[in-house]
Each structure stands twice: as structure tokens, then as C-alpha cells.
Design a protein around this motif. Sequence first.
Motif, PDB file in Angstrom:
ATOM      1  N   PRO A  24       0.147 -12.966  11.177  1.00  0.00           N
ATOM      2  CA  PRO A  24       0.971 -13.437  10.053  1.00  0.00           C
ATOM      3  C   PRO A  24       1.138 -12.359   8.975  1.00  0.00           C
ATOM      4  N   GLY A  25       2.335 -12.280   8.430  1.00  0.00           N
ATOM      5  CA  GLY A  25       2.584 -11.328   7.355  1.00  0.00           C
ATOM      6  C   GLY A  25       1.716 -11.579   6.143  1.00  0.00           C
ATOM      7  N   ILE A  26       1.407 -12.834   5.872  1.00  0.00           N
ATOM      8  CA  ILE A  26       0.574 -13.173   4.720  1.00  0.00           C
ATOM      9  C   ILE A  26      -0.839 -12.634   4.896  1.00  0.00           C
ATOM     10  N   LEU A  27      -1.303 -12.553   6.170  1.00  0.00           N
ATOM     11  CA  LEU A  27      -2.620 -11.981   6.442  1.00  0.00           C
ATOM     12  C   LEU A  27      -2.605 -10.475   6.193  1.00  0.00           C
ATOM     13  N   LEU A  28      -1.545  -9.795   6.623  1.00  0.00           N
ATOM     14  CA  LEU A  28      -1.418  -8.369   6.344  1.00  0.00           C
ATOM     15  C   LEU A  28      -1.400  -8.128   4.832  1.00  0.00           C
ATOM     16  N   MET A  29      -0.728  -9.002   4.111  1.00  0.00           N
ATOM     17  CA  MET A  29      -0.648  -8.879   2.650  1.00  0.00           C
ATOM     18  C   MET A  29      -2.025  -9.034   2.015  1.00  0.00           C
ATOM     19  N   GLU A  30      -2.796  -9.980   2.517  1.00  0.00           N
ATOM     20  CA  GLU A  30      -4.142 -10.182   1.976  1.00  0.00           C
ATOM     21  C   GLU A  30      -5.024  -8.960   2.233  1.00  0.00           C
ATOM     22  N   ARG A  31      -4.930  -8.424   3.423  1.00  0.00           N
ATOM     23  CA  ARG A  31      -5.736  -7.248   3.748  1.00  0.00           C
ATOM     24  C   ARG A  31      -5.295  -6.030   2.935  1.00  0.00           C
ATOM     25  N   ALA A  32      -4.005  -5.934   2.656  1.00  0.00           N
ATOM     26  CA  ALA A  32      -3.519  -4.846   1.808  1.00  0.00           C
ATOM     27  C   ALA A  32      -4.123  -4.959   0.409  1.00  0.00           C
ATOM     28  N   ALA A  33      -4.106  -6.160  -0.128  1.00  0.00           N
ATOM     29  CA  ALA A  33      -4.663  -6.369  -1.466  1.00  0.00           C
ATOM     30  C   ALA A  33      -6.163  -6.084  -1.500  1.00  0.00           C
ATOM     31  N   ILE A  34      -6.876  -6.521  -0.456  1.00  0.00           N
ATOM     32  CA  ILE A  34      -8.329  -6.258  -0.385  1.00  0.00           C
ATOM     33  C   ILE A  34      -8.590  -4.761  -0.346  1.00  0.00           C
ATOM     34  N   SER A  35      -7.770  -4.009   0.387  1.00  0.00           N
ATOM     35  CA  SER A  35      -7.995  -2.565   0.488  1.00  0.00           C
ATOM     36  C   SER A  35      -7.800  -1.879  -0.861  1.00  0.00           C
ATOM     37  N   ILE A  36      -6.818  -2.330  -1.648  1.00  0.00           N
ATOM     38  CA  ILE A  36      -6.629  -1.751  -2.986  1.00  0.00           C
ATOM     39  C   ILE A  36      -7.795  -2.124  -3.886  1.00  0.00           C
ATOM     40  N   LEU A  37      -8.227  -3.388  -3.795  1.00  0.00           N
ATOM     41  CA  LEU A  37      -9.374  -3.832  -4.589  1.00  0.00           C
ATOM     42  C   LEU A  37     -10.596  -2.972  -4.294  1.00  0.00           C
ATOM     43  N   VAL A 180      -2.425   3.867  -2.406  1.00  0.00           N
ATOM     44  CA  VAL A 180      -3.098   3.240  -1.275  1.00  0.00           C
ATOM     45  C   VAL A 180      -2.000   2.808  -0.307  1.00  0.00           C
ATOM     46  N   THR A 181      -1.908   3.507   0.796  1.00  0.00           N
ATOM     47  CA  THR A 181      -0.849   3.214   1.759  1.00  0.00           C
ATOM     48  C   THR A 181      -1.452   2.561   2.994  1.00  0.00           C
ATOM     49  N   PHE A 182      -0.657   1.782   3.698  1.00  0.00           N
ATOM     50  CA  PHE A 182      -1.203   0.856   4.688  1.00  0.00           C
ATOM     51  C   PHE A 182      -0.850   1.236   6.113  1.00  0.00           C
ATOM     52  N   GLY A 183      -1.885   1.227   6.963  1.00  0.00           N
ATOM     53  CA  GLY A 183      -1.699   1.451   8.392  1.00  0.00           C
ATOM     54  C   GLY A 183      -1.572   2.904   8.765  1.00  0.00           C
ATOM     55  N   LEU A 184      -0.525   3.535   8.301  1.00  0.00           N
ATOM     56  CA  LEU A 184      -0.236   4.939   8.594  1.00  0.00           C
ATOM     57  C   LEU A 184       0.250   5.622   7.332  1.00  0.00           C
ATOM     58  N   VAL A 202      -4.628   7.510  -0.011  1.00  0.00           N
ATOM     59  CA  VAL A 202      -5.660   6.923   0.837  1.00  0.00           C
ATOM     60  C   VAL A 202      -4.970   6.003   1.837  1.00  0.00           C
ATOM     61  N   VAL A 203      -5.220   6.223   3.113  1.00  0.00           N
ATOM     62  CA  VAL A 203      -4.632   5.397   4.160  1.00  0.00           C
ATOM     63  C   VAL A 203      -5.645   4.336   4.568  1.00  0.00           C
ATOM     64  N   ARG A 204      -5.240   3.060   4.481  1.00  0.00           N
ATOM     65  CA  ARG A 204      -6.144   1.965   4.819  1.00  0.00           C
ATOM     66  C   ARG A 204      -5.570   1.132   5.966  1.00  0.00           C
ATOM     67  N   ASP A 205      -6.441   0.785   6.892  1.00  0.00           N
ATOM     68  CA  ASP A 205      -6.062  -0.070   8.017  1.00  0.00           C
ATOM     69  C   ASP A 205      -5.990  -1.514   7.547  1.00  0.00           C
ATOM     70  N   ILE A 206      -4.833  -2.153   7.777  1.00  0.00           N
ATOM     71  CA  ILE A 206      -4.720  -3.564   7.390  1.00  0.00           C
ATOM     72  C   ILE A 206      -4.409  -4.452   8.600  1.00  0.00           C
ATOM     73  N   GLY A 207      -4.440  -3.863   9.811  1.00  0.00           N
ATOM     74  CA  GLY A 207      -4.289  -4.693  10.993  1.00  0.00           C
ATOM     75  C   GLY A 207      -3.025  -4.507  11.789  1.00  0.00           C
ATOM     76  N   PHE A 208      -2.283  -3.408  11.541  1.00  0.00           N
ATOM     77  CA  PHE A 208      -1.133  -3.140  12.391  1.00  0.00           C
ATOM     78  C   PHE A 208      -1.596  -2.892  13.823  1.00  0.00           C
ATOM     79  N   SER A 209      -0.827  -3.342  14.764  1.00  0.00           N
ATOM     80  CA  SER A 209      -1.194  -3.229  16.171  1.00  0.00           C
ATOM     81  C   SER A 209      -1.104  -1.786  16.652  1.00  0.00           C
ATOM     82  N   ASP A 210      -2.205  -1.275  17.235  1.00  0.00           N
ATOM     83  CA  ASP A 210      -2.187   0.077  17.787  1.00  0.00           C
ATOM     84  C   ASP A 210      -1.153   0.198  18.903  1.00  0.00           C
ATOM     85  N   ARG A 211      -0.991  -0.858  19.659  1.00  0.00           N
ATOM     86  CA  ARG A 211      -0.034  -0.818  20.762  1.00  0.00           C
ATOM     87  C   ARG A 211       1.388  -0.612  20.243  1.00  0.00           C
TER      88      ARG A 211
END
Length: 504
Positions: A24-37, A180-184, A202-211
Motif C-alpha cells: 500500500p502507498g500509505i505504508l510506503l508513506m509511513e516508512r518514509a516519515a519514520i526514516s526522516i524521524l 532524505v530520499t527514498f529507495g534510491l 541520505v538514502v533510506r529504504d522504505i520498501g520498494f521492491s528489488d525486483r
Amino acid sequence: MFYLPDRDEMQEIDRRTIKERGIPGILLMERAAISILEEINARKDTVLPARVKCLIVVEGGNNGGDGLALARLLAQQGDQVEVCYISGLSKVSDSFAYQLDIVRNLGIQVTDEISQKEYDIIVDGIFGVGLKRDVAGIWKNVIEQMNNMPGYKIAVDLPSGVDATTGQVLGTSFRADLTVTFGLNKRGLVLHPGCDMAGQVVVRDIGFSDREVQDIAPEAYGYDLSDLARLPKRSDNSNKGTYGRAAVIAGSADMSGAAVFAAEAAYRTGTGLVKVYTHSLNRTVIGNRIPEAVLMTYSDEAEALKCAEDAVSWADVILVGPGLGRSGEAEELLRYVICEAEQPLVLDADALNIISQDLELLKKHRGEVTVTPHLGEMSRLTDIAIPDIKKNILRVCKDFAMEYNVIDVLKDSRTCVSRGGDIYINTSGNNGMSTAGAGDVLAGVITGLIATGSSPYEAAKLGVYIHGLAGDLAAERMGKNGMIARDIVESIPMVIKGVENEKL
């Protein structure tokens, strides 16, 4: 290796992760916010106080939704938070509307303008990677107001106003201390002037699919220290012939230093034997500076032709151009080598200046050719103004490589390398390398890597990266103001020794 997606590639990775992988996009958004926090909390009691006063400025897209989620998390841990919602868009994303309802329900203050208070942190959550048009009107005014405020400035994913594909500033841009940029990482965050606007990235992993990342395989990429494992391996059962013979056709009657730098750089990169072909007036200087090199000299066009013939018959790779000049002898050398050599060629400096007067000559090459123009030389080769090259450096590099069937090493603060398909963007190096002779060193490094067994395309990319790392070591030893080309040459073995010690 790390990918550097452009706007479209990053948006497609995001779309596929949500739509095809079901995250879900909302989950990616939450993880993005957590990474900035987490990045904010890691800086408390150093650049930030233990309890912060934070202003988060948002617009109605998903970038703004990330900012709203961050506001909630900061408030929940006891920090003071205010949100400025610009509300200039006619339509908002569903995720933004969802986050805005939560923030308002929690009683977090949401206003439509920036107050005159002072804040410890100002967060930019206005525009993300999708921005294509110039920032104007109310958004421009707000961003400029944010830039003029005191406080530690953080950009969510990308500073608002930076083009995610080109790094150009679209009208105006938020100037961040931290992005703070996300995934890549993104192209726009490594290319100038975007990287200047981004501050520390700073690059943070928020759950983008490696595949999905691998399936899309962004066109642009960079190297990191793990890529030094690409260096050709040496064998105990070897001799100087094992590590190649490099011909360096360089120097002129009034310039000997370029030949010295190029030849020594080739040796320092691991070449077994280097032979320098140069004007007879350089014999003493080069003999004293590089006694390891074999010398063959010329004083007229007939002797220059003999040098060219010898280089083509003797060498595994031929470098032409550093300090060569544009004399009749120089043209004779260059024309013969391009038309007759079947081994890889590296064409630098004056070789490119001569070619710029007759571009058809470049199409006559028989072996693989690597060209190493700086912006001025590229402008002469393409008849494109330097400012226009800088704005579209990746496209210019790729197009030239494709048109002339060469490997193009287009040198700038972010040197890029292409053979017409994918494109390498270099992130090593520093402004202390803006010094006479640094380009000659790079040409020598690339030549040396080809001699020792790298493919020409790999040698170009790895050579640029190693050259930059050597420059970084030189800056540590000498300082950026005081370092010279010789310091870069002397640092090359330290880079390679580091690889040997780590047994990469």
C-alpha cells in the motif's frame, strides 16, 4: 553499483511496487516519515536540540503526505510541530487527504501561511520527483521565505524546485541542509546544481521492491567502493608483459608535463610497460621524471610518422593527445593512429582539438575509441554552447557516443561516461581537482586500466572513479587549495593498495 533513476523511472518503480506487488502507498508513506524521524533524532544533541520546534510546509501531493505523517510522529514523541499547508493545488492525493485528517484530529496546528516564529527545523514537503514545470507564484514565494528563515532545513525526498532528472533548478528551489530520499538516489540529487540544493543526501529504504528496480534497471548509475573489485587481478605467475604495453603519444616542444602525468598515471595504475612518443626537446625532462618509461622522439613530420607506426605495431593500447599541440607533426601522428590502429585508443586534449576541425576523421577509427573531452572541448566537437551542455550533460554525452561510435568520457564536476546506451555518473572527486594536469592523469589511468585487462568501457568508468578517489585522498593530504596533479598521481597506488588490503 547504485542506480540513479530519473523522474519517470522512479515513478514507475513506485507504481509497480504499489500496484503489482500490493504494498500500500500509505505504508510506503509511513516508512518514509519514520526514516526522516530517525534522521532527525540521530542529530539531536549535536546539530539539533533534544526537543525541537519544527515547521513542516506541505502541498497536496504524496510528498506533502510524507510531511504530514512526519508531523504526527514528531508530535507523538513530544516535539513542537506546526504545519503550513499551502493549498494551491486544485486536487489533492487520497493519501494526503487521509494524513491531513489524522493531523487535524490530533490537534496539530495547520495554517495556510508561515508565521514569523523561529524554528529549529524547517521541513520541505511541497513538491517531489514528479515536478516538471517552473515553480512560480505562491509556491515560489513560500520557498524563498523558507530559504531566508534560520534553522536546520530538511527536504523530503527531493528539494522542491529541483528537476529529478536533470538536477536543474525549475525557477527556484528549496536549499536543504539534509535531503532524505527514498529507495534510491536520484539523478537530480547528484547532478549540479541539484546536489548543491540538496545538502547532505541520505538514502533510506522504505520498501520498494528489488525486483521492480531490477526489471526497470534505470539507465544511469554510479560506482561505490565495492566496484573496485572490478580492477583486473594480478597473478603471481606473471611478468611485465602480462600487464600490457601502453603507448603514450603526448607532449610538444613547449609542453612536457602532460606526457609525464599521463605516463606515470598509467604506470601507477598497474601497466607493465609504458612507451612515450614525444618531441625530441622533451627527452631529458621525461627521462628524468619517468626513468621507467621507454622513449621514442621526433622533431619533424617524417619522424612523427615513424613514431606513429611504431606505436601501432608495438602497443596494446594507445593514448594520443595530452599536451600534444596542433602542429603538423601532431596531426600526422593522430591521423595515422586513428586510421591504422586496431587496438583500443584513448583520445584526449589536443587530439580532440584537432578532430574538432575534421570530425569525419573520428569516424575512420578501426578499434574501440575512448574520447575524454572537458566542456570546452565538447563544445568545439559539437558546436553546442557550454551552458547548454551543462544543462543536458547526460544527453550530450550519450548522443555524441552514439553518433561517432565511441566511448564518451565527458568531464565536469560530475563526469559522465556513455557508449550510447546506459550512462555512468561519477560521484567521487572534489573541487581541488580543478587544477592543471588533472585531465592528463585521468587519460593515463584509463589507458593503464585497458593495458592491464579491463575492457575500454569498464576502464573508462572505473578510471574516472579511481581518479576521483585519488583526488579525494590528495585533498586529505594536501588540502583542496594546495593540491596539484602530481598529488593525484601519487595517490593512485593508495587507492589500489586499499583494494588489495581488503581483498575485494
